[in-house]
Design a protein around this motif. Structure first.
Motif, PDB file in Angstrom:
ATOM      1  N   ARG A  83       0.839  -1.208   0.000  1.00  0.00           N
ATOM      2  CA  ARG A  83       0.000   0.000   0.000  1.00  0.00           C
ATOM      3  C   ARG A  83       0.866   1.247   0.000  1.00  0.00           C
ATOM      4  N   VAL A 120       2.351   1.832  -3.427  1.00  0.00           N
ATOM      5  CA  VAL A 120       1.343   2.391  -4.338  1.00  0.00           C
ATOM      6  C   VAL A 120       1.088   3.851  -4.001  1.00  0.00           C
ATOM      7  N   ALA A 124      -5.069   3.345  -2.477  1.00  0.00           N
ATOM      8  CA  ALA A 124      -4.045   2.306  -2.630  1.00  0.00           C
ATOM      9  C   ALA A 124      -4.649   0.934  -2.345  1.00  0.00           C
TER      10      ALA A 124
END
Length: 110
Positions: free
Chosen positions: A45, A48, A59
């Motif tokens: 996450r 991203v 994300a």
């Protein structure tokens, strides 16, 4: 009061306990799995979020979308993304879906 034996085919108390124990074992295994995969998913996450840039909710949606589009478990998507940071190549379907998702986020942000 006289206790009657269980009817034929009816589950006994032992059968019920066995099913409950098995359900608890499966739940414990799921929780163990979550404990080991959660840090990797959080790292993915973060990758991203830094790459897009986007919020943690966006994300998360990217990871879910990648999992659905590529038919790869989310925890495996996360492993591919984190490994990609160290230079390990991502499988082409995952890489393509990730690039498309990041492009969409960037386009919405202008």
């Amino acid at each position: 009061m006289v206790s009657r034996p269980p009817e034929r085919g009816a589950p006994t108390a032992t059968d019920t306990l066995r099913r409950e124990v098995e359900a608890l074992r499966q739940e414990a295994e799921g929780l163990r799995q979550a404990l080991t995969t959660s840090p990797i998913i959080d790292m993915a996450r973060g990758v991203v979020m830094a790459t897009a840039p986007c919020t943690k909710e966006e994300a998360w949606q990217v990871l879910v979308e990648l999992s659905q589009r590529t038919n790869v478990k989310l925890r495996d998507i996360a492993r591919h993304i984190v490994s990609g940071v160290t230079g390990e190549p991502m499988p082409p379907p995952v890489r393509g879906a990730l690039l498309a998702a990041l492009d969409r986020i960037r386009a919405t942000r202008g």
